[in-house]
Structures are given as C-alpha cells and as structure tokens.
Design a protein around this motif. Sequence first.
Motif, mmCIF file in Angstrom:
data_model
loop_
_atom_site.group_PDB
_atom_site.id
_atom_site.type_symbol
_atom_site.label_atom_id
_atom_site.label_comp_id
_atom_site.label_asym_id
_atom_site.label_seq_id
_atom_site.Cartn_x
_atom_site.Cartn_y
_atom_site.Cartn_z
ATOM 1 N N ARG A 1 -5.046 -4.431 -4.900
ATOM 2 C CA ARG A 1 -4.327 -3.781 -6.004
ATOM 3 C C ARG A 1 -3.990 -2.336 -5.667
ATOM 4 N NH1 ARG A 1 -0.410 -4.212 -9.125
ATOM 5 N NH2 ARG A 1 -0.595 -3.424 -11.254
ATOM 6 N N LEU A 2 -4.897 -1.644 -4.979
ATOM 7 C CA LEU A 2 -4.621 -0.266 -4.571
ATOM 8 C C LEU A 2 -3.437 -0.212 -3.616
ATOM 9 C CD1 LEU A 2 -5.264 2.754 -4.386
ATOM 10 C CD2 LEU A 2 -6.915 2.203 -2.581
ATOM 11 N N CYS A 3 -3.408 -1.092 -2.632
ATOM 12 C CA CYS A 3 -2.304 -1.088 -1.664
ATOM 13 C C CYS A 3 -0.973 -1.389 -2.341
ATOM 14 C CB CYS A 3 -2.580 -2.083 -0.544
ATOM 15 S SG CYS A 3 -3.896 -1.554 0.592
ATOM 16 N N GLN A 4 -0.982 -2.280 -3.318
ATOM 17 C CA GLN A 4 0.251 -2.540 -4.073
ATOM 18 C C GLN A 4 0.735 -1.277 -4.771
ATOM 19 O OE1 GLN A 4 -0.939 -5.759 -6.678
ATOM 20 N NE2 GLN A 4 -0.075 -7.309 -5.327
ATOM 21 N N ARG A 5 -0.188 -0.553 -5.367
ATOM 22 C CA ARG A 5 0.183 0.670 -6.084
ATOM 23 C C ARG A 5 0.595 1.782 -5.125
ATOM 24 N NH1 ARG A 5 -1.806 1.369 -11.136
ATOM 25 N NH2 ARG A 5 -0.384 3.140 -11.138
ATOM 26 N N LEU A 6 -0.005 1.826 -3.941
ATOM 27 C CA LEU A 6 0.416 2.801 -2.940
ATOM 28 C C LEU A 6 1.871 2.543 -2.536
ATOM 29 C CD1 LEU A 6 -2.731 2.997 -0.615
ATOM 30 C CD2 LEU A 6 -1.946 4.734 -2.231
#
Length: 309
Positions: A18-23
């Motif tokens: 989820r963090l990588c998607q938001r990045l």
Amino acid sequence: MRFKKILVTGSSGTIGTRLCQRLLENGYEFIGVDWKKNKWDKEIEKRTIHLDLRNKNLVFKKLPKNIDLIIHLAANARVYNLVLDPNLALDNIITTFNILEFARLNKIKNIIFASSREIYGNSPKVVHKEENIKLEFIESPYSASKLSGEVLIRVYKKCYEIDFVIIRFSNVYGMYDNSDRVVPLFIKLAKQNKNLIIYGKEKVLDFTYIDDAVNGVLLVIKKFLKAKNNVFNIATGKGIKVLDVAKLIIKNLNSKSKIILKKNRTGEVVKYIANINKAKKILDYQPTMDIKNGIIKSIKWYSDFINNI
C-alpha cells in the motif's frame, strides 16, 4: 525536502504494498526489496529486487547505491511464531543491521524504521506514550528484535550521522493481507462459519486501518526534516476488545461462527492503546478510519480477493 529515490524493504507485504502504491501516486521514485514476489500489484513487482536481506553480500551486491531514503519495513512479524521459533527474531536483527551497514558504507543519511507497539509489553499502563518503554515489561522475541532495531538505529545516528524516524505501528489491518493475523483470519473463518478462537477475553488493542498507517509514513517522508530523530506512535488512539472485533466480523458476514475464549498466549500483549498526540503535533497526523467501517472495508476487500483468485 524532497527525496529523489526511496528504497522500501518488505515491499511485497501489507504495509509495503500500500505504501508503494501511494508513493507512485505522489510521484516518488522507489525501489522495492523483498524475498517474495508482489502478488497484489504488477507495477510494484516490476520495481522490486528479490533477495534475502539476511545475506549481507547480496545486499551490497544487488541494491542500488544512489538512495536518498530507506524505509525498512521487512521483518518476521507474527509474535507467537517468534515465540515458537526465536530464530525468526534473530533474522529481524540481522536484516536491520545489514540495512544500516548498507546505509553507512554508501553514505545514505536517512532511514525510517517500522517498529511495533509490542515493545511496550505488558505494563501497568493501557495508554502508552513513546517514552513509556521499560525492559522488564517486554514479552517476546519479536518485541526484543524490534527494540534491538531501535537501539541500533539510534547508535548509527550517534556514530555515523544517519538521521532516523522510528514508527511504532499497532495491529495494522485491511487490504493486501491474506495472512493469519487476527482480522484476515477471523474474516476467513467467519465466511466458512468456523469457530473464532480468542486468546485473552479482556485483550484490548489499537487496530489501525492500512490507509491510516500508510498516511503516517507519507507524513514522515514529507516532513522528515521536522520529524527526524524522533519516535512516533502511528495508530488510532482508541482501543477495542478483540472479542468485539470478532463480534463485528461475525455480524457483518451474517456468520454462524462461534467464539471460543482461551487464555492469553505466551509473549502476547494484553492491553495497548496508543497515545498519538506527538504524531498529531509534529506530523499533523489524523487517523480517519474507525474500526466498524474498517472491518466493513476489509471484508469487502477480502471478498473481492477471494472472487478473483
């Protein structure tokens, strides 16, 4: 301060995905690192280097050197599993040490470390501020591995000028989690009308929806200069009995599952609620998802996931 390239360890996990998607959504360039493929997101998988972070030679050989920030999420994170096999806790210590050495020798000066509310242990307190750590209350090898990581990171700041932010997460749940953690496990069992086992009738924990947890990380990235060399609780600041979480899941699924109550297991924290005032003040952090709506969203995600495999 705008980081040009970010290295995310544990990028195939729940928070990592989820963090990588938001990045990506926010225009950051990142490289993921994990020993597992990312089964949730093809774009993240394309940007992921697969290696075992316990292998120092591979870490130094395969990871890119031109990194501005490391976000170290990778860990064996199931508390009771590490009670059964403490070698898994040693893995956490080794991987953190290898990442710090990689940073030191390549002059990478910024790191965010994912720690855990587990390090507060079973203290007389229920609501915990960041400074409420006492060694005698720590319960498990997992907790010890996370505390070890925090101490190593502080030492690398003092000796090698690597700035840090430590984030203590609490029972993160939601999308991209098909593990045996409490929420996905209870959803899976309730859909099958199987019994839900709760270890500790009075167990109260601070459950954090995945987007609230990731928003906390993004705020740290955005405000790193202001936040650096600090520790933050990233949670909701509200507690709920695990028994009530089970009841919510059963109700929302119209399940016939029964709840079986057993004694608390070795190494597990009985009561924890985060004091998040520091994160609110310095990061402007504000969780938005309450447990009732978070459970509904989690059930929907899990149902969609099952229907698409």
